[in-house]
Scaffold this motif. Sequence first.
Motif, PDB file in Angstrom:
ATOM      1  N   VAL A 126       0.866  -1.180   0.000  1.00  0.00           N
ATOM      2  CA  VAL A 126       0.000   0.000   0.000  1.00  0.00           C
ATOM      3  C   VAL A 126       0.898   1.225   0.000  1.00  0.00           C
ATOM      4  O   VAL A 126       1.718   1.390   0.900  1.00  0.00           O
ATOM      5  N   ASP A 127       0.740   2.080  -1.015  1.00  0.00           N
ATOM      6  CA  ASP A 127       1.614   3.237  -1.155  1.00  0.00           C
ATOM      7  C   ASP A 127       0.780   4.497  -1.396  1.00  0.00           C
ATOM      8  O   ASP A 127       0.098   4.621  -2.416  1.00  0.00           O
ATOM      9  N   GLN A 128       0.836   5.415  -0.427  1.00  0.00           N
ATOM     10  CA  GLN A 128       0.166   6.716  -0.543  1.00  0.00           C
ATOM     11  C   GLN A 128      -1.331   6.568  -0.862  1.00  0.00           C
ATOM     12  O   GLN A 128      -1.883   7.299  -1.680  1.00  0.00           O
ATOM     13  N   LEU A 129      -1.971   5.636  -0.191  1.00  0.00           N
ATOM     14  CA  LEU A 129      -3.390   5.364  -0.439  1.00  0.00           C
ATOM     15  C   LEU A 129      -4.266   6.444   0.184  1.00  0.00           C
ATOM     16  O   LEU A 129      -4.157   6.748   1.372  1.00  0.00           O
ATOM     17  N   SER A 130      -5.134   7.023  -0.636  1.00  0.00           N
ATOM     18  CA  SER A 130      -6.085   8.031  -0.160  1.00  0.00           C
ATOM     19  C   SER A 130      -7.485   7.691  -0.657  1.00  0.00           C
ATOM     20  O   SER A 130      -7.660   7.122  -1.737  1.00  0.00           O
ATOM     21  N   MET A 131      -8.468   8.024   0.176  1.00  0.00           N
ATOM     22  CA  MET A 131      -9.865   7.772  -0.173  1.00  0.00           C
ATOM     23  C   MET A 131     -10.724   8.892   0.380  1.00  0.00           C
ATOM     24  O   MET A 131     -10.718   9.151   1.591  1.00  0.00           O
ATOM     25  N   ASP A 166      -5.755   9.098   4.168  1.00  0.00           N
ATOM     26  CA  ASP A 166      -4.909  10.183   3.691  1.00  0.00           C
ATOM     27  C   ASP A 166      -3.456   9.706   3.608  1.00  0.00           C
ATOM     28  O   ASP A 166      -2.742   9.663   4.601  1.00  0.00           O
ATOM     29  N   GLN A 167      -3.059   9.268   2.406  1.00  0.00           N
ATOM     30  CA  GLN A 167      -1.684   8.855   2.126  1.00  0.00           C
ATOM     31  C   GLN A 167      -1.198   7.762   3.081  1.00  0.00           C
ATOM     32  O   GLN A 167      -0.147   7.872   3.719  1.00  0.00           O
ATOM     33  N   VAL A 168      -1.947   6.698   3.145  1.00  0.00           N
ATOM     34  CA  VAL A 168      -1.609   5.540   3.973  1.00  0.00           C
ATOM     35  C   VAL A 168      -0.639   4.634   3.215  1.00  0.00           C
ATOM     36  O   VAL A 168      -0.858   4.323   2.044  1.00  0.00           O
ATOM     37  N   SER A 169       0.421   4.225   3.884  1.00  0.00           N
ATOM     38  CA  SER A 169       1.416   3.337   3.263  1.00  0.00           C
ATOM     39  C   SER A 169       1.839   2.256   4.256  1.00  0.00           C
ATOM     40  O   SER A 169       2.081   2.548   5.425  1.00  0.00           O
ATOM     41  N   SER A 188      -6.856   7.830  -4.783  1.00  0.00           N
ATOM     42  CA  SER A 188      -5.503   7.859  -5.327  1.00  0.00           C
ATOM     43  C   SER A 188      -4.639   6.882  -4.555  1.00  0.00           C
ATOM     44  O   SER A 188      -5.017   6.378  -3.502  1.00  0.00           O
ATOM     45  N   GLY A 189      -3.457   6.643  -5.084  1.00  0.00           N
ATOM     46  CA  GLY A 189      -2.526   5.736  -4.437  1.00  0.00           C
ATOM     47  C   GLY A 189      -2.353   4.448  -5.206  1.00  0.00           C
ATOM     48  O   GLY A 189      -3.112   4.142  -6.139  1.00  0.00           O
ATOM     49  N   ASP A 190      -1.354   3.692  -4.815  1.00  0.00           N
ATOM     50  CA  ASP A 190      -1.031   2.435  -5.479  1.00  0.00           C
ATOM     51  C   ASP A 190      -1.209   1.289  -4.490  1.00  0.00           C
ATOM     52  O   ASP A 190      -0.707   1.350  -3.364  1.00  0.00           O
ATOM     53  N   VAL A 191      -1.934   0.253  -4.896  1.00  0.00           N
ATOM     54  CA  VAL A 191      -2.189  -0.904  -4.035  1.00  0.00           C
ATOM     55  C   VAL A 191      -1.954  -2.177  -4.840  1.00  0.00           C
ATOM     56  O   VAL A 191      -2.418  -2.297  -5.978  1.00  0.00           O
ATOM     57  N   ARG A 192      -1.243  -3.102  -4.245  1.00  0.00           N
ATOM     58  CA  ARG A 192      -1.067  -4.431  -4.828  1.00  0.00           C
ATOM     59  C   ARG A 192      -1.296  -5.470  -3.737  1.00  0.00           C
ATOM     60  O   ARG A 192      -0.765  -5.359  -2.641  1.00  0.00           O
ATOM     61  N   VAL A 193      -2.098  -6.465  -4.064  1.00  0.00           N
ATOM     62  CA  VAL A 193      -2.298  -7.618  -3.190  1.00  0.00           C
ATOM     63  C   VAL A 193      -2.015  -8.854  -4.030  1.00  0.00           C
ATOM     64  O   VAL A 193      -2.673  -9.057  -5.060  1.00  0.00           O
ATOM     65  N   LEU A 194      -1.026  -9.618  -3.625  1.00  0.00           N
ATOM     66  CA  LEU A 194      -0.586 -10.765  -4.417  1.00  0.00           C
ATOM     67  C   LEU A 194      -0.261 -10.335  -5.842  1.00  0.00           C
ATOM     68  O   LEU A 194      -0.566 -11.021  -6.815  1.00  0.00           O
TER      69      LEU A 194
END
Length: 324
Positions: free
Chosen positions: A6-11, A41-44, A78-84
């Motif tokens: 989880v990189d710079q996740l915002s919702m 707010d920009q969760v990583s 916004s932000g980048d998320v990868r799971v598996l």
Amino acid sequence: MTVVEVDQLSMSYKAPVRKGGLRAALTSLVRREYRIVQALDQVSFTIAPGEVVGFIGPNGAGKTTTMKILSGILHPTSGDVRVLNNIPWQRRSGFLTRIAFVRGSQPVGGSQELTVLDSLEYQRLLYDVPRPEYRRTLTELEELLKLGPLLERQLRALSLGERMRIGLAMALIYRPEVLFLDEPTIGLDVTAGTQIREFVADYVRQTGATVLLTSHYMADVASLCPRLILIDQGHVKYDGPLAELSARLSPYKLIRISARGDGNPEEFGEVIESSDGQWVLRVPRDEVAQTTGRLLQALDVVDLSVEEPPLEKVIDRAYREGLR
């Protein structure tokens, strides 16, 4: 290697605003006002394979929103998320068969007229589980979750604790690699909560699954999660070992002692509990070893243990005072 990235996740989302009164109600029909709510707010953070991580925060902190994004139910602002190594909200079938999202508030969906066995069979068909593999997994889950007496009962006839066990069985019948558990023991009695915690621990040991768990019950966190991510108002406030959080926020430890005779433990520290030859002393962390030695020399000690302060108090202090 990471399972969750989880990189710079915002919702953020728009919430309608309406003042009280009839005029405001009529006005809202033609000119609706909104306010922007920043849920995250920009969760990583990252999670490695096989980790069991507690994701903790007060109501409205953003825990469930994060879980829904990670499982592909919500699309973030916004932000980048990868799971598996998948983007969750693309909801590819190969990805969905490798994760499970279980909510304690609604552990079992679908028709409540079906029996438990019929519901599990439906899951087998939905996730295309080969029948031999399904039978092996069902046998294991029957033993771990004590499902035998429940298999022929209808879903609507189950208690809350039974529904939680069945919800876990339905989520695990296809052997997911990643579990997102949102309040898995909410509303359960002590016995049922203990059973769920023991099952999760057993499942992780046997399968090497990765778990992200939210809970307001600190017993869940203390017994399952060596690592803690603390989130508040959409921001990550702490990410690290659970023991380290206690050390940062609590300047003392507890010495629990049972002794014979007329010794007075009050000479060695602040007594916070006392009953029938048993005491609990609150002692500064850097004085624990010295105080323990003095107690053993001065009293006829039957039993002595050194404990961290209750996790509930540590987390509460983190919410109220923040982390320094």
